[in-house]
Design a protein around this motif. Structure first.
Motif, PDB file in Angstrom:
ATOM      1  N   LYS A   1      -4.088 -33.597 -20.024  1.00 41.08           N
ATOM      2  CA  LYS A   1      -4.634 -32.456 -19.190  1.00 41.08           C
ATOM      3  C   LYS A   1      -3.739 -31.683 -18.121  1.00 41.08           C
ATOM      4  CE  LYS A   1      -9.475 -34.600 -19.050  1.00 41.08           C
ATOM      5  NZ  LYS A   1     -10.640 -35.250 -18.673  1.00 41.08           N
ATOM      6  N   LEU A   2      -4.173 -30.916 -17.657  1.00 49.24           N
ATOM      7  CA  LEU A   2      -3.217 -29.980 -16.648  1.00 49.24           C
ATOM      8  C   LEU A   2      -3.763 -29.944 -15.203  1.00 49.24           C
ATOM      9  CD1 LEU A   2      -0.918 -27.972 -16.184  1.00 49.24           C
ATOM     10  CD2 LEU A   2      -2.489 -26.138 -17.256  1.00 49.24           C
ATOM     11  N   VAL A   3      -3.113 -30.159 -14.268  1.00 45.78           N
ATOM     12  CA  VAL A   3      -3.385 -30.008 -13.016  1.00 45.78           C
ATOM     13  C   VAL A   3      -2.702 -29.121 -12.183  1.00 45.78           C
ATOM     14  CG1 VAL A   3      -3.853 -31.341 -10.776  1.00 45.78           C
ATOM     15  CG2 VAL A   3      -4.528 -32.328 -12.812  1.00 45.78           C
ATOM     16  N   THR A   4      -3.145 -28.119 -11.372  1.00 44.67           N
ATOM     17  CA  THR A   4      -2.333 -27.173 -10.620  1.00 44.67           C
ATOM     18  C   THR A   4      -3.021 -27.421  -9.393  1.00 44.67           C
ATOM     19  OG1 THR A   4      -3.703 -25.368 -11.249  1.00 44.67           O
ATOM     20  CG2 THR A   4      -2.093 -25.606 -12.754  1.00 44.67           C
ATOM     21  N   LEU A   5      -2.126 -27.524  -8.307  1.00 44.13           N
ATOM     22  CA  LEU A   5      -2.253 -27.866  -6.933  1.00 44.13           C
ATOM     23  C   LEU A   5      -1.603 -26.615  -6.174  1.00 44.13           C
ATOM     24  CD1 LEU A   5      -1.406 -31.676  -6.714  1.00 44.13           C
ATOM     25  CD2 LEU A   5      -3.542 -30.662  -6.934  1.00 44.13           C
TER      26      LEU A   5
ATOM     27  N   ALA B   1       3.670 -17.132 -15.836  1.00 47.22           N
ATOM     28  CA  ALA B   1       2.270 -18.098 -15.741  1.00 47.22           C
ATOM     29  C   ALA B   1       1.124 -17.053 -15.993  1.00 47.22           C
ATOM     30  CB  ALA B   1       2.238 -18.572 -14.548  1.00 47.22           C
ATOM     31  N   MET B   2       1.287 -15.925 -15.319  1.00 45.17           N
ATOM     32  CA  MET B   2      -0.001 -15.118 -15.362  1.00 45.17           C
ATOM     33  C   MET B   2      -0.225 -14.319 -16.963  1.00 45.17           C
ATOM     34  SD  MET B   2       0.338 -12.720 -11.872  1.00 45.17           S
ATOM     35  CE  MET B   2      -0.848 -11.912 -11.992  1.00 45.17           C
ATOM     36  N   ALA B   3       0.931 -14.169 -17.499  1.00 43.97           N
ATOM     37  CA  ALA B   3       1.087 -13.665 -19.025  1.00 43.97           C
ATOM     38  C   ALA B   3       0.377 -14.924 -19.973  1.00 43.97           C
ATOM     39  CB  ALA B   3       2.270 -13.139 -19.248  1.00 43.97           C
ATOM     40  N   GLY B   4       0.844 -16.046 -19.858  1.00 43.64           N
ATOM     41  CA  GLY B   4       0.696 -17.222 -20.555  1.00 43.64           C
ATOM     42  C   GLY B   4      -0.478 -17.941 -20.198  1.00 43.64           C
ATOM     43  N   ALA B   5      -1.389 -17.519 -19.220  1.00 41.92           N
ATOM     44  CA  ALA B   5      -2.434 -18.563 -18.685  1.00 41.92           C
ATOM     45  C   ALA B   5      -3.456 -18.480 -20.072  1.00 41.92           C
ATOM     46  CB  ALA B   5      -2.956 -18.017 -17.543  1.00 41.92           C
ATOM     47  N   LYS B   6      -3.696 -17.478 -20.473  1.00 43.23           N
ATOM     48  CA  LYS B   6      -4.756 -17.233 -21.537  1.00 43.23           C
ATOM     49  C   LYS B   6      -4.709 -17.976 -22.798  1.00 43.23           C
ATOM     50  CE  LYS B   6      -2.880 -12.788 -23.360  1.00 43.23           C
ATOM     51  NZ  LYS B   6      -1.698 -12.746 -22.446  1.00 43.23           N
ATOM     52  N   ASN B   7      -3.338 -18.355 -22.943  1.00 44.13           N
ATOM     53  CA  ASN B   7      -2.970 -19.157 -24.033  1.00 44.13           C
ATOM     54  C   ASN B   7      -3.111 -20.568 -23.912  1.00 44.13           C
ATOM     55  OD1 ASN B   7      -2.346 -16.648 -25.367  1.00 44.13           O
ATOM     56  ND2 ASN B   7      -0.343 -16.797 -24.672  1.00 44.13           N
ATOM     57  N   ILE B   8      -3.234 -20.923 -22.853  1.00 40.99           N
ATOM     58  CA  ILE B   8      -3.288 -22.558 -22.396  1.00 40.99           C
ATOM     59  C   ILE B   8      -4.629 -23.209 -23.203  1.00 40.99           C
ATOM     60  CG2 ILE B   8      -3.666 -24.304 -20.472  1.00 40.99           C
ATOM     61  CD1 ILE B   8      -1.745 -22.412 -19.014  1.00 40.99           C
ATOM     62  N   LYS B   9      -4.317 -24.269 -23.691  1.00 39.92           N
ATOM     63  CA  LYS B   9      -5.667 -24.736 -24.516  1.00 39.92           C
ATOM     64  C   LYS B   9      -6.152 -26.071 -23.586  1.00 39.92           C
ATOM     65  CE  LYS B   9      -5.039 -21.932 -27.807  1.00 39.92           C
ATOM     66  NZ  LYS B   9      -5.902 -20.651 -27.746  1.00 39.92           N
ATOM     67  N   ALA B  10      -5.113 -26.720 -22.990  1.00 38.92           N
ATOM     68  CA  ALA B  10      -5.558 -27.994 -22.232  1.00 38.92           C
ATOM     69  C   ALA B  10      -6.711 -27.735 -21.078  1.00 38.92           C
ATOM     70  CB  ALA B  10      -4.423 -28.562 -21.846  1.00 38.92           C
ATOM     71  N   SER B  11      -7.332 -28.875 -20.797  1.00 39.45           N
ATOM     72  CA  SER B  11      -8.351 -28.490 -19.898  1.00 39.45           C
ATOM     73  C   SER B  11      -7.607 -28.672 -18.411  1.00 39.45           C
ATOM     74  CB  SER B  11      -9.175 -29.822 -19.924  1.00 39.45           C
ATOM     75  OG  SER B  11      -9.989 -29.958 -20.918  1.00 39.45           O
ATOM     76  N   ALA B  12      -7.954 -27.763 -17.453  1.00 39.53           N
ATOM     77  CA  ALA B  12      -7.114 -27.547 -16.486  1.00 39.53           C
ATOM     78  C   ALA B  12      -7.949 -27.756 -15.161  1.00 39.53           C
ATOM     79  CB  ALA B  12      -6.549 -26.088 -16.245  1.00 39.53           C
TER      80      ALA B  12
ATOM     81  N   ILE C   1      -8.046 -19.296 -18.177  1.00 37.54           N
ATOM     82  CA  ILE C   1      -7.935 -20.753 -19.038  1.00 37.54           C
ATOM     83  C   ILE C   1      -9.320 -21.012 -19.284  1.00 37.54           C
ATOM     84  CG2 ILE C   1      -7.162 -22.982 -19.014  1.00 37.54           C
ATOM     85  CD1 ILE C   1      -5.106 -22.454 -16.701  1.00 37.54           C
ATOM     86  N   ALA C   2      -9.530 -21.119 -20.814  1.00 40.82           N
ATOM     87  CA  ALA C   2     -10.829 -21.444 -21.478  1.00 40.82           C
ATOM     88  C   ALA C   2     -11.519 -22.584 -20.503  1.00 40.82           C
ATOM     89  CB  ALA C   2     -10.974 -21.577 -22.575  1.00 40.82           C
ATOM     90  N   ASP C   3     -10.901 -23.555 -20.386  1.00 42.65           N
ATOM     91  CA  ASP C   3     -11.673 -24.890 -19.854  1.00 42.65           C
ATOM     92  C   ASP C   3     -10.978 -25.399 -18.513  1.00 42.65           C
ATOM     93  OD1 ASP C   3     -12.828 -27.032 -19.406  1.00 42.65           O
ATOM     94  OD2 ASP C   3     -11.936 -28.583 -20.915  1.00 42.65           O
TER      95      ASP C   3
END
Length: 273
Positions: free
Chosen positions: A102-106, A186-197, A220-222
Motif C-alpha cells: 500500500k501507499l501512505v502520503t502524510l 506527482a501531479m502528472a503521475g497520480a492517475k496512474n497509481i494502482k496501489a491503495s492509498a 488515485i482510484a482507491d
C-alpha cells in the motif's frame, strides 16, 4: 496478517527519519519491518542541498525499493511532506500495486498554499532564473515549525537553538525548485497509481491546504483521506499523532496502538529524539 511485511519510510525536505515521529517504532511493534532512507543532501549541512537534483532522490528510492521488494510478501511505501511526493512518484514509476503493498502520503504538498505561505512565494520561479540567486537565498524554518502543540514546539525550538541535527534550520531556495519538479511529476503521475492509498492531512496545515488531499482523492482510484482537526504540518509529532498512527495501522490491517494518557509521556514520545 500473515507473511513478511516491510515499509519504506521517506522523510521530508531538510529532515530525517524523525519527521515521522514514532512511526518506525509503532510499525515495528505491530510486526512491520521498517526501512529509512537518507535522501541526497540530507544529514549533513543545508549547503549540501544546493547541488542536488530531484532525480537523485527518485533514483535512490527506486533502487532501495527494488532491493527490498523481493524480500517481502508486502512492502508498503510511506512518505512525509516532500517524502510523500517522492513516495507518489516512486509508486508510479515502479508500478506499485495491490499485490506489492500500500501507499501512505502524510501531509503531501501537492499545492504549496497553506495559511502561512508568504505572498512572495509565487515569485520563487522568477528567482530560479537569476544566476546564483536561488543558491544564495535561504528559506528559514521559523515558528510555528509546523507544530500546533506548544509544548512539542518548545522542545523543537530548543533543539534548533542547540544545533541538534534532526532537521535543517534552513534550506537553499534552489532546492525548492527540485521540490516543485517533484510536485509536477506527482501531479502528472497520480492517475496512474494502482496501489491503495491513504492520505492524512491536517485542516490547518500551514504549508499545504486540503486541496492537496482532494487532488489525490480525485486522481488515485482507491484512496482514503483522513482529515486531522488539531495539527499543523508536522502531523506525526503534533496533537493528532495518535490518530495518524492508528489510521496507518488500520490501513495496513493492524489493531490500533494503546493511546498514552499522561501529557508528559505523550510529549516526550512525540518530540524528535
Amino acid at each position: 496478517m500473515s507473511g513478511r511485511v516491510g515499509a519504506l519510510l521517506i522523510h521530508g525536505l531538510g529532515g530525517t527519519q524523525y519527521d515521522l515521529g514514532s512511526m518506525h517504532k509503532i510499525l515495528a511493534k505491530a510486526g512491520v519491518e521498517t526501512h529509512a532512507i537518507t535522501l541526497a543532501g540530507h544529514g549533513t549541512t543545508p549547503e549540501d542541498l544546493a547541488g542536488v537534483r530531484a532525480e537523485q532522490w527518485i533514483d535512490a528510492v527506486v533502487a532501495q525499493y527494488r532491493e527490498l521488494q523481493p524480500q517481502y510478501d508486502q512492502l508498503h511505501i510511506m512518505g512525509m511532506c516532500m517524502g510523500a511526493l517522492v513516495a507518489l512518484v516512486l509508486a508510479e514509476r515502479v508500478q506499485h500495486g495491490p499485490a506489492q503493498g500500500k501507499l501512505v502520503t502524510l501531509a503531501p504538498p501537492i499545492y504549496i498554499d497553506g495559511w502561512s505561505t508568504p505572498w512572495y512565494a509565487a515569485l520563487r520561479k522568477l528567482f530560479y532564473f537569476i544566476p546564483g540567486l536561488a543558491t544564495r537565498m535561504k528559506v528559514e524554518e521559523g515558528e510555528p515549525f509546523g507544530i500546533k502543540n506548544t509544548l512539542v514546539r518548545a522542545v523543537v525550538k530548543a533543539k534548533f537553538e542547540r544545533g541538534d541535527n534532526f532537521h535543517y534550520r534552513w534550506v537553499p531556495l534552489i532546492c525548492v525548485k527540485q521540490v516543485d519538479r517533484l510536485r509536477g511529476w506527482a501531479m502528472a503521475g497520480a492517475k496512474n497509481i494502482k496501489a491503495s492509498a491513504l492520505v492524512v492531512h491536517a485542516r490547518e496545515d500551514e504549508l499545504t491546504s486540503l486541496r492537496s488531499a482532494e487532488f489525490l482523492r480525485e486522481q488515485i482510484a482507491d484512496t482514503r483521506v483522513v482529515v486531522l482537526e488539531n495539527s499543523y504540518h508536522m502531523i506525526c509529532v503534533d496533537n493528532d499523532r495518535d490518530q495518524v498512527a492508528n489510521s496507518v495501522l488500520e490501513f495496513f490491517g493492524y489493531p490500533p496502538q494503546e493511546v498514552r494518557v499522561r501529557r508528559r509521556e505523550r510529549a516526550a514520545a512525540a518530540a524528535p529524539e
